[in-house]
Scaffold this motif. Structure first.
Motif, PDB file in Angstrom:
ATOM      1  N   HIS A   1       7.465   4.443  10.683  1.00  0.00           N
ATOM      2  CA  HIS A   1       8.721   5.056  11.129  1.00  0.00           C
ATOM      3  C   HIS A   1       8.782   6.484  10.609  1.00  0.00           C
ATOM      4  CE1 HIS A   1      12.800   5.020  12.719  1.00  0.00           C
ATOM      5  NE2 HIS A   1      13.227   5.580  11.600  1.00  0.00           N
TER       6      HIS A   1
ATOM      7  N   LEU B   1      16.223   2.845   4.559  1.00  0.00           N
ATOM      8  CA  LEU B   1      14.905   2.449   5.054  1.00  0.00           C
ATOM      9  C   LEU B   1      13.994   2.010   3.913  1.00  0.00           C
ATOM     10  CD1 LEU B   1      14.464   5.293   7.680  1.00  0.00           C
ATOM     11  CD2 LEU B   1      14.668   2.846   8.193  1.00  0.00           C
TER      12      LEU B   1
ATOM     13  N   ALA C   1      13.273  -0.509  12.503  1.00  0.00           N
ATOM     14  CA  ALA C   1      12.814  -0.075  11.191  1.00  0.00           C
ATOM     15  C   ALA C   1      13.637  -0.685  10.071  1.00  0.00           C
ATOM     16  CB  ALA C   1      12.857   1.450  11.107  1.00  0.00           C
TER      17      ALA C   1
ATOM     18  N   LEU D   1       6.495   5.261   5.851  1.00  0.00           N
ATOM     19  CA  LEU D   1       7.720   5.999   6.158  1.00  0.00           C
ATOM     20  C   LEU D   1       7.431   7.492   6.022  1.00  0.00           C
ATOM     21  CD1 LEU D   1      10.761   6.101   6.769  1.00  0.00           C
ATOM     22  CD2 LEU D   1      11.177   5.880   4.299  1.00  0.00           C
TER      23      LEU D   1
END
Length: 237
Positions: free
Chosen positions: A76, A140, A157, A164
């Motif tokens: 992501h 996240l 995500a 990341l």
């Protein structure tokens, strides 16, 4: 004029031995694509920082993202400070490509224009967007904590990722929108097996050196923007 035609007979060339071929990445075989299936990385968990005044920091990070996604890992990218400008269209090539690629997703928390450039954009809004991006990054990272094994490639995500990318997060620090401590907090809170990639910053992020495993400077030697060239479709966006 010198003739550079290769007249060497193939029979004169020494063929590579099986042992030599075994030492090459492809072991002497031509690479062939395989179907992307969800998989778990074996050696993820490092912190990477890409900085400098040269073009290519985001490009390099996305390239790694595509490579990781090609192995079936969940990737992501969260972008700071890239909300667009008059020289860039709303539709960008990287977004279209990511949208078509399994296991790779993105989101953008940037505000139109660039902070501190007197381009008509609202500097307070830049600050608000950057702080919102920081909170999203924290979410996240928390979501990635405790993740084990392969991840469903089309899952959000928020269900966790293996890599990341925080694009332009370091530049947000340069601009005073985030604090150095904010970035260090993200690094310190990440789970051991999350690969964290940070890009941006035209100044050396000394504060990261004890915490990052890879630091790459992308230095400009010549750039067409200095001659008045605007961002080009297909190379800059």
């Amino acid at each position: 004029m010198t003739d550079h035609t290769d007249t060497t007979d193939d029979t004169d060339r020494t063929e590579a031995t099986d042992d030599q071929l075994a030492q090459t990445p492809g072991k002497g075989r031509n690479p062939t694509p395989t179907r992307i299936e969800a998989a778990e990385p074996e050696e993820f968990g490092l912190v990477q920082a890409w900085w400098g005044d040269g073009k290519g920091k985001t490009t390099a990070a996305m390239g790694m993202g595509f490579r990781a996604a090609g192995h079936g890992y969940r990737v992501h990218m969260l972008q700071f400070m890239k909300g667009g400008a008059s020289s860039v269209e709303d539709t960008r090539g990287e977004y279209n490509a990511i949208d078509q690629f399994p296991g790779f997703s993105y989101e953008n928390t940037g505000h139109y224009g660039w902070h501190g450039r007197l381009d008509g954009s609202d500097d307070d809004e830049h600050t608000a967007k950057a702080r919102a991006g920081l909170e999203r990054a924290r979410e996240l990272i928390e979501a990635a904590t405790g993740v084990e094994g392969a991840l469903t490639l089309d899952a959000p995500a928020d269900d966790g990722v293996h890599m990341l990318i925080l694009d332009e997060a370091l530049y947000a620090v340069d601009q005073g929108l985030l604090e150095e401590s904010d970035i260090l907090g993200l690094v310190e809170s990440k789970p051991d097996d999350l690969e964290l990639v940070l890009t941006g910053s035209h100044t050396k992020p000394d504060y990261l050196y004890e915490h990052a495993d890879l630091v790459t400077q992308v230095a400009k030697e010549k750039h067409p923007i200095d001659a008045g060239q605007r961002a080009r479709k297909g190379t800059e966006y």
